[in-house]
Motif scaffolding. Structure first.
Motif, PDB file in Angstrom:
ATOM      1  N   CYS A  46       0.930  -1.095   0.024  1.00  0.00           N
ATOM      2  CA  CYS A  46       0.143  -0.024  -0.091  1.00  0.00           C
ATOM      3  C   CYS A  46       0.790   1.293   0.041  1.00  0.00           C
ATOM      4  O   CYS A  46       0.765   2.290  -0.824  1.00  0.00           O
ATOM      5  N   ILE A  47       1.858   1.290   0.837  1.00  0.00           N
ATOM      6  CA  ILE A  47       2.820   2.444   0.969  1.00  0.00           C
ATOM      7  C   ILE A  47       3.595   2.472  -0.281  1.00  0.00           C
ATOM      8  O   ILE A  47       3.796   3.493  -0.698  1.00  0.00           O
ATOM      9  N   GLN A  48       4.289   1.425  -0.710  1.00  0.00           N
ATOM     10  CA  GLN A  48       4.936   1.441  -2.153  1.00  0.00           C
ATOM     11  C   GLN A  48       4.027   1.981  -3.380  1.00  0.00           C
ATOM     12  O   GLN A  48       4.473   2.794  -4.055  1.00  0.00           O
ATOM     13  N   LYS A  49       2.893   1.862  -3.273  1.00  0.00           N
ATOM     14  CA  LYS A  49       1.762   2.101  -4.307  1.00  0.00           C
ATOM     15  C   LYS A  49       1.792   3.630  -4.030  1.00  0.00           C
ATOM     16  O   LYS A  49       1.698   4.492  -5.008  1.00  0.00           O
ATOM     17  N   TRP A  50       1.555   4.290  -2.702  1.00  0.00           N
ATOM     18  CA  TRP A  50       1.385   5.493  -2.507  1.00  0.00           C
ATOM     19  C   TRP A  50       2.494   6.556  -2.823  1.00  0.00           C
ATOM     20  O   TRP A  50       2.650   7.326  -3.218  1.00  0.00           O
ATOM     21  N   LEU A  51       3.945   5.890  -2.700  1.00  0.00           N
ATOM     22  CA  LEU A  51       4.870   6.427  -2.882  1.00  0.00           C
ATOM     23  C   LEU A  51       5.154   6.634  -4.502  1.00  0.00           C
ATOM     24  O   LEU A  51       5.366   7.750  -4.905  1.00  0.00           O
ATOM     25  N   ALA A  52       4.902   5.750  -5.079  1.00  0.00           N
ATOM     26  CA  ALA A  52       4.789   5.579  -6.983  1.00  0.00           C
ATOM     27  C   ALA A  52       3.632   6.923  -7.146  1.00  0.00           C
ATOM     28  O   ALA A  52       4.283   7.360  -8.004  1.00  0.00           O
ATOM     29  N   LEU A  53       2.641   6.845  -6.523  1.00  0.00           N
ATOM     30  CA  LEU A  53       1.696   8.006  -6.948  1.00  0.00           C
ATOM     31  C   LEU A  53       2.124   9.219  -6.732  1.00  0.00           C
ATOM     32  O   LEU A  53       1.913  10.197  -7.393  1.00  0.00           O
ATOM     33  N   TYR A  54       2.894   9.312  -5.595  1.00  0.00           N
ATOM     34  CA  TYR A  54       3.189  10.939  -4.968  1.00  0.00           C
ATOM     35  C   TYR A  54       4.300  11.056  -5.981  1.00  0.00           C
ATOM     36  O   TYR A  54       4.459  12.318  -6.390  1.00  0.00           O
ATOM     37  N   ARG A  55       5.070  10.242  -6.374  1.00  0.00           N
ATOM     38  CA  ARG A  55       6.175  10.529  -7.208  1.00  0.00           C
ATOM     39  C   ARG A  55       5.884  11.182  -8.477  1.00  0.00           C
ATOM     40  O   ARG A  55       6.416  12.021  -9.222  1.00  0.00           O
ATOM     41  N   GLU A  56       4.816  10.267  -8.942  1.00  0.00           N
ATOM     42  CA  GLU A  56       4.473  10.643 -10.226  1.00  0.00           C
ATOM     43  C   GLU A  56       3.513  11.941 -10.441  1.00  0.00           C
ATOM     44  O   GLU A  56       3.554  12.666 -11.425  1.00  0.00           O
ATOM     45  N   HIS A  57       2.535  12.093  -9.490  1.00  0.00           N
ATOM     46  CA  HIS A  57       1.645  12.978  -9.538  1.00  0.00           C
ATOM     47  C   HIS A  57       1.393  14.076  -8.303  1.00  0.00           C
ATOM     48  O   HIS A  57       0.582  14.838  -8.487  1.00  0.00           O
ATOM     49  N   GLY A  58       2.315  13.738  -7.403  1.00  0.00           N
ATOM     50  CA  GLY A  58       2.226  14.788  -6.082  1.00  0.00           C
ATOM     51  C   GLY A  58       1.199  14.395  -5.214  1.00  0.00           C
ATOM     52  O   GLY A  58       0.697  13.402  -5.297  1.00  0.00           O
ATOM     53  N   LYS A  59       0.803  15.523  -4.405  1.00  0.00           N
ATOM     54  CA  LYS A  59      -0.245  15.248  -3.593  1.00  0.00           C
ATOM     55  C   LYS A  59      -1.343  14.650  -4.406  1.00  0.00           C
ATOM     56  O   LYS A  59      -2.343  14.139  -3.581  1.00  0.00           O
ATOM     57  N   VAL A  60      -1.970  15.280  -5.482  1.00  0.00           N
ATOM     58  CA  VAL A  60      -3.204  14.954  -5.895  1.00  0.00           C
ATOM     59  C   VAL A  60      -3.095  13.287  -6.259  1.00  0.00           C
ATOM     60  O   VAL A  60      -4.241  12.929  -6.280  1.00  0.00           O
ATOM     61  N   GLY A  61      -2.064  12.718  -6.492  1.00  0.00           N
ATOM     62  CA  GLY A  61      -1.947  11.274  -6.740  1.00  0.00           C
ATOM     63  C   GLY A  61      -2.542  10.547  -5.674  1.00  0.00           C
ATOM     64  O   GLY A  61      -3.097   9.633  -5.848  1.00  0.00           O
ATOM     65  N   LEU A  62      -2.414  10.998  -4.320  1.00  0.00           N
ATOM     66  CA  LEU A  62      -2.811  10.501  -3.155  1.00  0.00           C
ATOM     67  C   LEU A  62      -4.361  10.618  -2.929  1.00  0.00           C
ATOM     68  O   LEU A  62      -4.840   9.935  -1.985  1.00  0.00           O
ATOM     69  N   CYS A  63      -4.681  11.637  -3.543  1.00  0.00           N
ATOM     70  CA  CYS A  63      -6.260  11.777  -3.231  1.00  0.00           C
ATOM     71  C   CYS A  63      -7.146  11.103  -4.105  1.00  0.00           C
ATOM     72  O   CYS A  63      -8.428  10.948  -4.033  1.00  0.00           O
ATOM     73  N   THR A  64      -6.864  10.504  -5.155  1.00  0.00           N
ATOM     74  CA  THR A  64      -7.524   9.938  -6.315  1.00  0.00           C
ATOM     75  C   THR A  64      -7.713   8.481  -5.822  1.00  0.00           C
ATOM     76  O   THR A  64      -7.015   7.789  -5.116  1.00  0.00           O
ATOM     77  N   THR A  65      -9.054   7.968  -6.484  1.00  0.00           N
ATOM     78  CA  THR A  65      -9.431   6.579  -6.435  1.00  0.00           C
ATOM     79  C   THR A  65      -9.962   6.119  -7.658  1.00  0.00           C
ATOM     80  O   THR A  65     -10.434   6.958  -8.498  1.00  0.00           O
TER      81      THR A  65
END
Length: 79
Positions: A46-65
């Motif tokens: 889960c955290i690895q996925k969040w890290l990848a999303l954050y690196r690619e999209h920034g904060k917005v990447g963590l907000c999407t579903t």
């Protein structure tokens, strides 16, 4: 725990909690295993996925579903 909602046996984590965890990991003084234990996250993946999303999209990447991407992005920007 604040930022965690359980629905149908599946945990949902708030964008704020995801961001806090990602930022703590990126500071380099805590590992994935410790974060999983401290925040009661389902798994390291889960955290690895969040890290990848954050690196690619920034904060917005963590907000999407996947289910409701636009609504989540709007809610993220409001908060």
């Amino acid at each position: 725990m604040k930022g965690v909602i359980s629905m149908s046996g599946k945990k949902m984590y708030s964008a704020e909690l995801k961001l806090e965890i990602v930022q703590r990991y990126l500071k380099g003084n805590i590992g994935l295993k410790q974060l999983v234990e401290q925040y009661h996250i389902s798994s390291k993946s889960c955290i690895q996925k969040w890290l990848a999303l954050y690196r690619e999209h920034g904060k917005v990447g963590l907000c999407t579903t996947h289910e409701n991407m636009w609504r989540s992005m709007i809610m993220c920007f409001r908060g």
